[in-house]
Scaffold this motif. Structure first.
Motif, mmCIF file in Angstrom:
data_model
loop_
_atom_site.group_PDB
_atom_site.id
_atom_site.type_symbol
_atom_site.label_atom_id
_atom_site.label_comp_id
_atom_site.label_asym_id
_atom_site.label_seq_id
_atom_site.Cartn_x
_atom_site.Cartn_y
_atom_site.Cartn_z
ATOM 1 N N LYS A 21 26.119 26.077 49.907
ATOM 2 C CA LYS A 21 26.035 27.025 51.027
ATOM 3 C C LYS A 21 27.420 27.516 51.439
ATOM 4 O O LYS A 21 27.616 28.704 51.705
ATOM 5 C CB LYS A 21 25.337 26.374 52.228
ATOM 6 N N ILE A 22 28.378 26.616 51.483
ATOM 7 C CA ILE A 22 29.757 26.999 51.825
ATOM 8 C C ILE A 22 30.305 27.963 50.772
ATOM 9 O O ILE A 22 30.917 28.979 51.101
ATOM 10 C CB ILE A 22 30.651 25.741 51.956
ATOM 11 N N LEU A 23 30.049 27.653 49.514
ATOM 12 C CA LEU A 23 30.485 28.524 48.425
ATOM 13 C C LEU A 23 29.859 29.912 48.544
ATOM 14 O O LEU A 23 30.539 30.928 48.379
ATOM 15 C CB LEU A 23 30.126 27.890 47.081
ATOM 16 N N LEU A 24 28.577 29.966 48.861
ATOM 17 C CA LEU A 24 27.901 31.250 49.035
ATOM 18 C C LEU A 24 28.537 32.068 50.158
ATOM 19 O O LEU A 24 28.740 33.275 50.011
ATOM 20 C CB LEU A 24 26.407 31.035 49.327
ATOM 21 N N GLU A 25 28.863 31.406 51.259
ATOM 22 C CA GLU A 25 29.502 32.104 52.388
ATOM 23 C C GLU A 25 30.867 32.656 51.992
ATOM 24 O O GLU A 25 31.193 33.801 52.301
ATOM 25 C CB GLU A 25 29.640 31.160 53.583
ATOM 26 N N GLU A 26 31.664 31.843 51.300
ATOM 27 C CA GLU A 26 32.999 32.276 50.888
ATOM 28 C C GLU A 26 32.917 33.434 49.895
ATOM 29 O O GLU A 26 33.682 34.402 49.985
ATOM 30 C CB GLU A 26 33.775 31.109 50.288
ATOM 31 N N ALA A 27 31.991 33.344 48.952
ATOM 32 C CA ALA A 27 31.833 34.410 47.955
ATOM 33 C C ALA A 27 31.344 35.695 48.615
ATOM 34 O O ALA A 27 31.809 36.791 48.274
ATOM 35 C CB ALA A 27 30.863 33.965 46.865
ATOM 36 N N ASP A 28 30.440 35.568 49.566
ATOM 37 C CA ASP A 28 29.933 36.741 50.273
ATOM 38 C C ASP A 28 31.050 37.439 51.047
ATOM 39 O O ASP A 28 31.176 38.667 51.000
ATOM 40 C CB ASP A 28 28.794 36.335 51.205
ATOM 41 N N GLU A 29 31.857 36.656 51.737
ATOM 42 C CA GLU A 29 32.974 37.230 52.496
ATOM 43 C C GLU A 29 33.959 37.954 51.577
ATOM 44 O O GLU A 29 34.392 39.074 51.868
ATOM 45 C CB GLU A 29 33.704 36.133 53.279
ATOM 46 N N ILE A 41 29.745 45.728 38.988
ATOM 47 C CA ILE A 41 28.852 44.567 38.881
ATOM 48 C C ILE A 41 28.187 44.229 40.210
ATOM 49 O O ILE A 41 27.620 43.147 40.354
ATOM 50 C CB ILE A 41 29.620 43.329 38.364
ATOM 51 N N TRP A 42 28.259 45.123 41.178
ATOM 52 C CA TRP A 42 27.772 44.813 42.522
ATOM 53 C C TRP A 42 26.327 44.333 42.513
ATOM 54 O O TRP A 42 25.997 43.328 43.126
ATOM 55 C CB TRP A 42 27.943 46.004 43.466
ATOM 56 N N ALA A 46 25.032 40.641 43.547
ATOM 57 C CA ALA A 46 24.041 40.459 44.618
ATOM 58 C C ALA A 46 22.823 39.686 44.111
ATOM 59 O O ALA A 46 22.274 38.840 44.825
ATOM 60 C CB ALA A 46 23.629 41.815 45.185
ATOM 61 N N ASP A 47 22.416 39.955 42.875
ATOM 62 C CA ASP A 47 21.280 39.232 42.289
ATOM 63 C C ASP A 47 21.587 37.741 42.154
ATOM 64 O O ASP A 47 20.746 36.892 42.484
ATOM 65 C CB ASP A 47 20.918 39.809 40.916
ATOM 66 N N ILE A 101 31.755 37.188 35.898
ATOM 67 C CA ILE A 101 30.426 37.406 36.490
ATOM 68 C C ILE A 101 29.529 38.121 35.489
ATOM 69 O O ILE A 101 28.361 37.743 35.305
ATOM 70 C CB ILE A 101 30.544 38.169 37.818
ATOM 71 N N GLY A 102 30.059 39.136 34.820
ATOM 72 C CA GLY A 102 29.274 39.847 33.799
ATOM 73 C C GLY A 102 28.843 38.928 32.669
ATOM 74 O O GLY A 102 27.710 38.993 32.190
ATOM 75 N N PHE A 103 29.740 38.047 32.240
ATOM 76 C CA PHE A 103 29.426 37.079 31.188
ATOM 77 C C PHE A 103 28.287 36.157 31.614
ATOM 78 O O PHE A 103 27.340 35.920 30.852
ATOM 79 C CB PHE A 103 30.671 36.257 30.833
ATOM 80 N N VAL A 104 28.370 35.642 32.831
ATOM 81 C CA VAL A 104 27.334 34.727 33.322
ATOM 82 C C VAL A 104 25.992 35.441 33.437
ATOM 83 O O VAL A 104 24.959 34.907 33.026
ATOM 84 C CB VAL A 104 27.758 34.076 34.662
ATOM 85 N N VAL A 105 26.004 36.645 33.968
ATOM 86 C CA VAL A 105 24.753 37.409 34.088
ATOM 87 C C VAL A 105 24.116 37.598 32.713
ATOM 88 O O VAL A 105 22.907 37.408 32.545
ATOM 89 C CB VAL A 105 24.998 38.763 34.789
ATOM 90 N N LYS A 106 24.927 37.950 31.743
ATOM 91 C CA LYS A 106 24.405 38.142 30.379
ATOM 92 C C LYS A 106 23.866 36.826 29.806
ATOM 93 O O LYS A 106 22.812 36.798 29.175
ATOM 94 C CB LYS A 106 25.503 38.700 29.478
ATOM 95 N N ALA A 107 24.575 35.741 30.045
ATOM 96 C CA ALA A 107 24.192 34.441 29.496
ATOM 97 C C ALA A 107 22.890 33.906 30.082
ATOM 98 O O ALA A 107 22.143 33.198 29.409
ATOM 99 C CB ALA A 107 25.317 33.428 29.704
ATOM 100 N N ILE A 108 22.622 34.237 31.349
ATOM 101 C CA ILE A 108 21.418 33.689 31.995
ATOM 102 C C ILE A 108 20.412 34.792 32.332
ATOM 103 O O ILE A 108 19.567 34.611 33.208
ATOM 104 C CB ILE A 108 21.773 32.865 33.247
#
Length: 127
Positions: A21-29, A41-42, A46-47, A101-108
């Motif tokens: 949850k903390i990581l999500l908040e920091e990444a969102d900010e 990659i917005w 977001a996905d 981020i693009g690599f991870v999206v493609k991988a999963i």
């Protein structure tokens, strides 16, 4: 910090929903402050955030361990100001973050698509 170090840290964080949850908040900010450099990659970003949030809340239970670690690793890489290309550098400081981020999206991609199906079907159990 290398991807391998982020991946190792991600495995530790993946077992602690409060840390996620903390990581999500920091990444969102950080994402909100850097929307223009992330424009390519917005939607994918977001996905990933929505998927991880649903998982942390216990709403979505079908995220494989490998995919969970990869998402967390990508977010750790993203929030780190000192990675392969330091974020403070103008014209490209976030280029490596976008690539990861693009690599991870493609991988999963399959897991993300399964999540979309789950969302579209009204949060029913994935078959």
């Amino acid at each position: 910090m290398s991807w391998e170090k982020h991946e190792k840290q991600a495995k530790q964080i993946a077992t602690d929903k409060d840390e996620i949850k903390i990581l999500l908040e920091e990444a969102d900010e950080k994402a909100k402050r850097n929307r223009n450099p992330l424009s390519k990659i917005w939607k994918d970003f977001a996905d990933l955030m929505r998927l991880l949030t649903a998982f942390v809340k216990g709403e979505y239970k079908y995220l494989p361990w490998r995919s969970l670690v990869m998402i967390i690793g990508a977010l750790l890489y993203f929030i780190s100001p000192l990675d392969l290309i330091p974020d403070f550098l103008p014209f490209g400081g976030l280029a490596d973050d976008v690539t990861i981020i693009g690599f991870v999206v493609k991988a999963i991609r399959r897991d993300i698509d399964d999540f979309f199906v789950w969302e579209e079907e009204g949060f029913e159990e994935v078959k």
